[in-house]
Design a protein around this motif. Structure first.
Motif, PDB file in Angstrom:
ATOM      1  N   TYR A 215       0.821  -1.205   0.000  1.00  0.00           N
ATOM      2  CA  TYR A 215       0.000   0.000   0.000  1.00  0.00           C
ATOM      3  C   TYR A 215       0.856   1.255   0.000  1.00  0.00           C
ATOM      4  O   TYR A 215       2.004   1.238   0.444  1.00  0.00           O
ATOM      5  CB  TYR A 215      -0.899   0.009   1.228  1.00  0.00           C
ATOM      6  CG  TYR A 215      -1.905  -1.111   1.230  1.00  0.00           C
ATOM      7  CD1 TYR A 215      -2.656  -1.389   0.088  1.00  0.00           C
ATOM      8  CD2 TYR A 215      -2.102  -1.899   2.355  1.00  0.00           C
ATOM      9  CE1 TYR A 215      -3.580  -2.416   0.089  1.00  0.00           C
ATOM     10  CE2 TYR A 215      -3.029  -2.933   2.359  1.00  0.00           C
ATOM     11  CZ  TYR A 215      -3.758  -3.184   1.214  1.00  0.00           C
ATOM     12  OH  TYR A 215      -4.667  -4.200   1.202  1.00  0.00           O
ATOM     13  N   ARG A 219      -2.790   5.488   1.607  1.00  0.00           N
ATOM     14  CA  ARG A 219      -3.860   4.547   1.904  1.00  0.00           C
ATOM     15  C   ARG A 219      -3.880   4.170   3.376  1.00  0.00           C
ATOM     16  O   ARG A 219      -4.927   4.090   3.999  1.00  0.00           O
ATOM     17  CB  ARG A 219      -3.715   3.273   1.080  1.00  0.00           C
ATOM     18  CG  ARG A 219      -4.710   2.243   1.617  1.00  0.00           C
ATOM     19  CD  ARG A 219      -4.677   0.899   1.044  1.00  0.00           C
ATOM     20  NE  ARG A 219      -5.171  -0.039   2.044  1.00  0.00           N
ATOM     21  CZ  ARG A 219      -6.243  -0.803   1.915  1.00  0.00           C
ATOM     22  NH1 ARG A 219      -6.958  -0.768   0.844  1.00  0.00           N
ATOM     23  NH2 ARG A 219      -6.604  -1.610   2.888  1.00  0.00           N
ATOM     24  N   VAL A 220      -2.726   3.913   3.934  1.00  0.00           N
ATOM     25  CA  VAL A 220      -2.673   3.482   5.338  1.00  0.00           C
ATOM     26  C   VAL A 220      -3.157   4.621   6.241  1.00  0.00           C
ATOM     27  O   VAL A 220      -3.923   4.405   7.176  1.00  0.00           O
ATOM     28  CB  VAL A 220      -1.259   2.999   5.700  1.00  0.00           C
ATOM     29  CG1 VAL A 220      -1.172   2.651   7.183  1.00  0.00           C
ATOM     30  CG2 VAL A 220      -0.898   1.773   4.859  1.00  0.00           C
ATOM     31  N   LEU A 223      -6.919   4.987   5.934  1.00  0.00           N
ATOM     32  CA  LEU A 223      -7.599   3.969   6.738  1.00  0.00           C
ATOM     33  C   LEU A 223      -7.698   4.419   8.195  1.00  0.00           C
ATOM     34  O   LEU A 223      -8.751   4.309   8.825  1.00  0.00           O
ATOM     35  CB  LEU A 223      -6.857   2.625   6.637  1.00  0.00           C
ATOM     36  CG  LEU A 223      -7.366   1.515   7.550  1.00  0.00           C
ATOM     37  CD1 LEU A 223      -8.814   1.133   7.216  1.00  0.00           C
ATOM     38  CD2 LEU A 223      -6.480   0.264   7.454  1.00  0.00           C
ATOM     39  N   VAL A 226     -10.289   7.139   8.446  1.00  0.00           N
ATOM     40  CA  VAL A 226     -11.630   6.606   8.247  1.00  0.00           C
ATOM     41  C   VAL A 226     -12.134   5.909   9.519  1.00  0.00           C
ATOM     42  O   VAL A 226     -13.275   6.117   9.938  1.00  0.00           O
ATOM     43  CB  VAL A 226     -11.594   5.633   7.034  1.00  0.00           C
ATOM     44  CG1 VAL A 226     -12.671   4.595   7.093  1.00  0.00           C
ATOM     45  CG2 VAL A 226     -11.679   6.428   5.736  1.00  0.00           C
ATOM     46  N   LEU A 227     -11.294   5.099  10.118  1.00  0.00           N
ATOM     47  CA  LEU A 227     -11.732   4.345  11.302  1.00  0.00           C
ATOM     48  C   LEU A 227     -11.933   5.279  12.497  1.00  0.00           C
ATOM     49  O   LEU A 227     -12.868   5.123  13.276  1.00  0.00           O
ATOM     50  CB  LEU A 227     -10.729   3.240  11.640  1.00  0.00           C
ATOM     51  CG  LEU A 227     -10.593   2.148  10.575  1.00  0.00           C
ATOM     52  CD1 LEU A 227      -9.578   1.106  10.994  1.00  0.00           C
ATOM     53  CD2 LEU A 227     -11.941   1.484  10.289  1.00  0.00           C
ATOM     54  N   ASP A 258      -7.602   2.352  -3.416  1.00  0.00           N
ATOM     55  CA  ASP A 258      -7.092   2.642  -2.077  1.00  0.00           C
ATOM     56  C   ASP A 258      -8.094   2.359  -0.960  1.00  0.00           C
ATOM     57  O   ASP A 258      -7.694   2.079   0.163  1.00  0.00           O
ATOM     58  CB  ASP A 258      -6.643   4.107  -1.973  1.00  0.00           C
ATOM     59  CG  ASP A 258      -5.179   4.280  -2.370  1.00  0.00           C
ATOM     60  OD1 ASP A 258      -4.550   3.274  -2.758  1.00  0.00           O
ATOM     61  OD2 ASP A 258      -4.674   5.417  -2.285  1.00  0.00           O
ATOM     62  N   SER A 259      -9.391   2.451  -1.262  1.00  0.00           N
ATOM     63  CA  SER A 259     -10.366   2.203  -0.187  1.00  0.00           C
ATOM     64  C   SER A 259     -10.862   0.753  -0.202  1.00  0.00           C
ATOM     65  O   SER A 259     -11.732   0.379   0.575  1.00  0.00           O
ATOM     66  CB  SER A 259     -11.546   3.168  -0.303  1.00  0.00           C
ATOM     67  OG  SER A 259     -12.170   2.994  -1.552  1.00  0.00           O
ATOM     68  N   PHE A 262     -11.758  -1.458   3.053  1.00  0.00           N
ATOM     69  CA  PHE A 262     -12.134  -0.670   4.240  1.00  0.00           C
ATOM     70  C   PHE A 262     -13.452  -1.149   4.839  1.00  0.00           C
ATOM     71  O   PHE A 262     -13.643  -1.137   6.039  1.00  0.00           O
ATOM     72  CB  PHE A 262     -12.291   0.819   3.880  1.00  0.00           C
ATOM     73  CG  PHE A 262     -10.992   1.557   3.682  1.00  0.00           C
ATOM     74  CD1 PHE A 262      -9.783   0.883   3.609  1.00  0.00           C
ATOM     75  CD2 PHE A 262     -10.990   2.941   3.564  1.00  0.00           C
ATOM     76  CE1 PHE A 262      -8.591   1.586   3.409  1.00  0.00           C
ATOM     77  CE2 PHE A 262      -9.808   3.649   3.368  1.00  0.00           C
ATOM     78  CZ  PHE A 262      -8.608   2.971   3.291  1.00  0.00           C
ATOM     79  N   TYR A 265     -13.571  -3.591   7.868  1.00  0.00           N
ATOM     80  CA  TYR A 265     -13.115  -3.284   9.237  1.00  0.00           C
ATOM     81  C   TYR A 265     -14.235  -3.197  10.268  1.00  0.00           C
ATOM     82  O   TYR A 265     -14.102  -3.754  11.362  1.00  0.00           O
ATOM     83  CB  TYR A 265     -12.241  -2.021   9.238  1.00  0.00           C
ATOM     84  CG  TYR A 265     -10.855  -2.313   8.709  1.00  0.00           C
ATOM     85  CD1 TYR A 265      -9.831  -2.711   9.574  1.00  0.00           C
ATOM     86  CD2 TYR A 265     -10.580  -2.230   7.349  1.00  0.00           C
ATOM     87  CE1 TYR A 265      -8.570  -3.013   9.080  1.00  0.00           C
ATOM     88  CE2 TYR A 265      -9.327  -2.533   6.850  1.00  0.00           C
ATOM     89  CZ  TYR A 265      -8.321  -2.914   7.714  1.00  0.00           C
ATOM     90  OH  TYR A 265      -7.077  -3.222   7.226  1.00  0.00           O
TER      91      TYR A 265
END
Ligand code: 5GP
Ligand code: MN
Length: 343
Positions: A215, A219-220, A223, A226-227, A258-259, A262, A265
């Motif tokens: 990745y 992207r990391v 993530l 997003v979380l 990239d997503s 997701f 999760y």
């Protein structure tokens, strides 16, 4: 089994008379299974003397770019002329890893326009529109299209057609569609097939690393964002969703794919049985649904978001704004959970 053998005979009928021009077409937003099954199937067809072109509507994610042969896959969005030519010229068109021709967006018209081409399906999604195809290999209990390709090739040509590179392609498809061997349909036959792929010389740790540990920093970090900031729990924690705006993606230097993943999760939270991810694109909101157990997101996607897929992994689209889409989603979940007594 008898049915399968009859289909293999019919397939032989299409493939044993004379070299043909064949287009192998996989779905929009191609994933590991779409690409893996296409590359391996192309190899099978070429071994039988056919001229094969692999096509996808839009670009595959960067973590698949290492796959041998992928550079020959025509990305229609970037090379429309060659894509259209390959479709118009084709005697046979194989549809891999999806079953609705209308999911091909701009390519759909060209496919419907080529009336001479015989259409054949190899897919593991529910409810194929069988009347649209001359031959249908469809099995929703197959973990992946790649595993179907393996089974078909075993009967059609024998497994000698697969070299190490084809075995890698099939392994990528199987590995990604089973969530690295953690979802449904993990049969003894599948593991025997994987054993066969290992005998072809594939190196599982390096494939793993190329697919899962490749990745971008963006992207990391996306993530993490997003979380922490975007995941919303609803229905007393039984469902959760993430809605990502284009402006947010830009901030993290977003690249296609990239997503991806997701949406899984939220499902790692004990109480959550259904998860959704909304990604804003220029034309519409792309939606992914995931669930576990009896929560049927393919039914949910079809009913509320004009989509479909598998029981525990589906997708759909919305042409409303992201805010309106999320509002509709919350209402739909409330209705669905009440009706199915999931609350
Ligand atoms: P993903 O969330 O990975 O994009 O999609 C999950 C599953 O749902 C895939 O198997 C995919 O083929 C299916 N799917 C995604 N979007 C759509 C859609 O718009 N319509 C239908 N019928 N299936 C979809
Ligand atoms: Mn698949």
């Amino acid at each position: 089994m008898k049915d399968f053998e009859q289909k293999i005979e019919k397939l032989k009928g299409y493939l044993t008379v004379g070299p043909k021009k064949i287009a192998v077409l996989a779905h929009t937003n191609p994933d590991g299974d779409a690409i893996g099954s296409s590359l391996a199937w192309a190899k099978v067809l070429r071994s039988m003397g056919h001229e094969v072109t692999c096509l996808v509507p839009n670009r595959y994610p960067a973590f698949l770019a290492w796959m041998p042969g992928i550079e020959e896959v025509i990305v229609a969005k970037e090379d429309n002329g060659r894509a259209v030519e390959a479709i118009d010229d084709a005697d046979l068109i194989f549809f891999l890893d999806f079953n609705r021709i209308d999911r091909l967006e701009n390519l759909s018209d060209h496919i419907m326009g080529n009336q001479k081409a015989v259409r054949l399906l190899i897919d593991h999604h529910l409810d194929p529109p069988v009347e649209e195809y001359a031959l249908v290999f469809s099995d929703h209990t197959s973990c992946s299209t790649s595993y179907l390709v393996y089974n078909i090739a075993e009967r059609l040509t024998g497994l000698d057609v697969f070299d190490r590179e084809a075995a890698e392609a099939l392994y990528v498809g199987i590995m990604t569609d089973t969530g690295n061997f953690s979802f449904s349909f993990l049969t003894p036959g599948l593991f025997r097939a994987v054993a066969g792929l290992i005998e072809k010389g594939i190196d599982i740790p390096s494939i793993n690393s190329m697919v899962y540990n490749s990745y971008s920093e963006g992207r990391v970090r996306l993530l993490g964002y997003v979380l922490l900031k975007k995941m919303k729990m609803i229905e007393g924690g039984r469902a959760a969703y993430i809605a990502l705006k284009e402006s947010e993606m830009r901030k993290f230097n977003f690249q296609v794919g990239d997503s991806e993943g997701f949406v899984n999760y939220p499902l790692s939270i004990a109480s959550v049985n259904m998860s959704a991810m909304f990604t804003e694109t220029r034309k519409f909101i792309r939606i992914s649904f995931r669930s576990r157990g009896d929560v049927d997101v393919s039914e949910f996607a079809a009913r509320y978001f004009n989509g479909g897929g598998h029981k525990n992994a589906s997708g759909g689209k919305s042409f409303d704004s992201i805010a309106k889409t999320v509002e509709r989603f919350e209402e739909a979940v409330a209705e669905f959970f009440t009706e199915k007594k999931l609350r």
